[in-house]
Write an enzyme that holds these catalytic residues in place. Structure first.
Site, PDB file in Angstrom:
ATOM      1  N   GLN A   1      45.476  47.910  43.872  1.00  0.00           N
ATOM      2  CA  GLN A   1      46.089  47.669  45.197  1.00  0.00           C
ATOM      3  C   GLN A   1      46.218  48.940  46.024  1.00  0.00           C
ATOM      4  O   GLN A   1      46.524  48.860  47.219  1.00  0.00           O
ATOM      5  CB  GLN A   1      47.474  47.016  45.035  1.00  0.00           C
ATOM      6  CG  GLN A   1      47.432  45.595  44.527  1.00  0.00           C
ATOM      7  CD  GLN A   1      46.856  44.605  45.547  1.00  0.00           C
ATOM      8  OE1 GLN A   1      46.831  44.867  46.747  1.00  0.00           O
ATOM      9  NE2 GLN A   1      46.374  43.468  45.074  1.00  0.00           N
TER      10      GLN A   1
ATOM     11  N   HIS B   1      36.861  44.813  46.376  1.00  0.00           N
ATOM     12  CA  HIS B   1      37.171  43.762  47.365  1.00  0.00           C
ATOM     13  C   HIS B   1      38.575  43.854  47.945  1.00  0.00           C
ATOM     14  O   HIS B   1      38.916  43.097  48.854  1.00  0.00           O
ATOM     15  CB  HIS B   1      36.892  42.365  46.790  1.00  0.00           C
ATOM     16  CG  HIS B   1      37.868  41.855  45.783  1.00  0.00           C
ATOM     17  ND1 HIS B   1      38.754  40.847  46.060  1.00  0.00           N
ATOM     18  CD2 HIS B   1      38.085  42.197  44.500  1.00  0.00           C
ATOM     19  CE1 HIS B   1      39.470  40.577  44.968  1.00  0.00           C
ATOM     20  NE2 HIS B   1      39.075  41.384  44.010  1.00  0.00           N
TER      21      HIS B   1
ATOM     22  N   CYS C   1      45.773  34.994  41.602  1.00  0.00           N
ATOM     23  CA  CYS C   1      45.592  34.334  40.310  1.00  0.00           C
ATOM     24  C   CYS C   1      46.717  33.346  40.051  1.00  0.00           C
ATOM     25  O   CYS C   1      46.545  32.366  39.356  1.00  0.00           O
ATOM     26  CB  CYS C   1      45.549  35.359  39.194  1.00  0.00           C
ATOM     27  SG  CYS C   1      44.482  36.728  39.591  1.00  0.00           S
TER      28      CYS C   1
HETATM   29  N1  PLP Z   1      44.970  44.487  39.171  1.00  0.00           N
HETATM   30  C1  PLP Z   1      45.660  44.206  40.284  1.00  0.00           C
HETATM   31  C2  PLP Z   1      46.940  44.937  40.574  1.00  0.00           C
HETATM   32  C3  PLP Z   1      45.193  43.222  41.174  1.00  0.00           C
HETATM   33  O1  PLP Z   1      45.891  42.943  42.276  1.00  0.00           O
HETATM   34  C4  PLP Z   1      43.982  42.546  40.867  1.00  0.00           C
HETATM   35  C5  PLP Z   1      43.487  41.463  41.755  1.00  0.00           C
HETATM   36  O2  PLP Z   1      44.233  40.765  42.379  1.00  0.00           O
HETATM   37  C6  PLP Z   1      43.285  42.908  39.702  1.00  0.00           C
HETATM   38  C7  PLP Z   1      43.814  43.874  38.881  1.00  0.00           C
HETATM   39  C8  PLP Z   1      41.979  42.268  39.360  1.00  0.00           C
HETATM   40  O3  PLP Z   1      40.947  42.814  40.154  1.00  0.00           O
HETATM   41  P1  PLP Z   1      39.570  42.018  40.371  1.00  0.00           P
HETATM   42  O4  PLP Z   1      39.881  40.866  41.279  1.00  0.00           O
HETATM   43  O5  PLP Z   1      38.662  43.032  41.008  1.00  0.00           O
HETATM   44  O6  PLP Z   1      39.084  41.610  39.025  1.00  0.00           O
END
Ligand code: PLP
Length: 378
Positions: free
Chosen positions: A179, A201, A325
């Site tokens: 983030q 992203h 998620c």
């Molecule tokens: N770590 C954090 C703090 C996130 O906010 C996210 C995604 O929301 C992730 C890991 C996972 O990243 P990615 O979507 O690139 O797998």
């Protein structure tokens, strides 16, 4: 219909120049970067440029930056190979109770295979305590994993202080900076970080691409078995278009990070003022003095997040209840619960995350939609 997008912590729209830079690699420049003929060598050089851009941005050596498929893979790799590299010393890990599922679920898997994890609590603002961390450190502690900033409430953790403690005690320190990279300054020469995950992203780059920074690659193994890509550290034919796009997103971020920060902060403050006017008993979560300006966690007294998100959606406004998620899942957020919130308040909490393309009009309109809805029910 045009939408007001207030879910930048979930993902961001690739910057125009990102898409433009990626395009040739989906066509003419399709070559496998590992091949020896000239057009492939050119592609390989472009990957090196992207790696250098990322490394310069983080003040790191390019040899320590490895491209992955995103934050989730980087977190898995860091934790699983991190403990492997320290297995002679012990099996104890320290993390926080508000990590992203990419970290928490990897830790659960490690627990099932015999590792012990101490999850540090957080205060109501979402901050871990350095005292708690010091008390949790043991002789057999091998790894500390604490996120740079939380994805639901935006609170920034004291990674500088944590890194010092970890390095004094010879403990590996992993930071999930998904983030924060591209949003706030990260200087890897200044911070005592051994492993750091980031994702394209979240910074106006394409999906499916990220990095793991590894301070000491010689002592660190690869997660996957395969070919010799990424200096033998991350096998698999490179996702060339996304790597190029990520490099461009980082170049853009480095030229405008301060402006982006000021923009997001201005809109955040406007949002807070407007929501206070529209909804007198609104509450703001997280640490208002030490947070990512783009993430605003808001609790409303008389409406559930589920209902509010539908109201927002029907007015063309995109937002989430928590992390992407967890969106759609009715379970209360583990982050809000760890901050001491009860289930009821957690179920009345939404995350409004601001980004580059938002305007003052977006914020004023959204606050009014929320206010109108609350008034219509009283
Ligand atoms: N770590 C954090 C703090 C996130 O906010 C996210 C995604 O929301 C992730 C890991 C996972 O990243 P990615 O979507 O690139 O797998």
């Amino acid at each position: 219909m045009s939408f007001i997008y207030l879910d930048h912590a979930a993902t961001t729209k690739p910057h125009e120049s990102v898409a433009a830079k990626m395009l040739p690699f989906l066509g003419e420049e399709f070559y496998n970067p590992s091949a020896i003929y000239q057009p492939a060598v050119k592609v390989r050089a472009k990957i090196s440029n992207a790696r250098r851009t990322v490394a310069d941005f983080l003040n790191a050596d390019p040899m320590k930056i490895f491209f992955t498929s995103g934050g989730t893979e980087s977190d898995n790799w860091a934790l699983r190979m991190g403990v492997e590299s320290m297995k002679e010393k012990g099996r104890h890990i320290i993390s926080s109770s508000i990590e992203h599922p990419a970290v928490l679920n990897t830790l659960k898997a490690l627990e099932r295979s015999g590792y012990e994890v101490t999850y540090l609590p957080v205060d109501e603002r979402g901050r871990i305590s350095i005292e708690d961390l010091k008390n949790a450190v043991r002789e057999d502690t091998i790894l500390i994993s604490v996120m740079h900033a939380n994805n639901e409430i935006g609170t920034i953790e004291p990674v500088g202080q944590i890194g010092k403690i970890a390095s004094e005690k010879g403990i590996l320190f992993h930071v999930d900076a998904v983030q924060t990279m591209g949003h706030i300054k990260i200087d890897l020469k200044e911070l005592d970080i051994d492993l750091m995950s980031a994702s394209s992203h979240k910074i106006y780059g394409p999906k499916g691409c990220g990095i793991l920074y590894v301070k000491d690659p010689a002592r660190f193994g690869s997660l996957l078995y395969g070919g010799s890509q990424e200096n033998g550290m991350r096998p698999g034919t490179e996702n060339v278009p996304s790597i190029i796009g990520f490099g461009e997103a980082v170049a853009v971020a480095s030229s405008r990070m301060e402006d982006d920060h000021a923009h997001d902060l201005k809109l955040r403050n406007l949002f807070i003022d407007r929501l206070k006017e529209e909804v007198p008993d609104v509450e703001f979560n997280g640490d208002q003095d030490n947070c990512l300006p783009g993430i605003l966690s808001v609790s409303l007294r008389s409406v559930t997040a589920e209902t509010l998100l539908i109201v927002l959606d029907s007015n063309g406004i995109c937002a989430s209840a928590g992390s992407a998620c967890a969106a759609g899942a009715i379970e209360p957020s583990h982050v809000l619960m760890a901050c001491g919130m009860d289930k009821d308040k957690a179920s009345r909490t939404v995350r409004l995350s601001i980004g580059r393309e938002n305007t003052e009009e977006d914020i004023i309109f959204t606050a009014k939609v929320i206010g109108d809805y609350i008034r219509s029910r009283s």
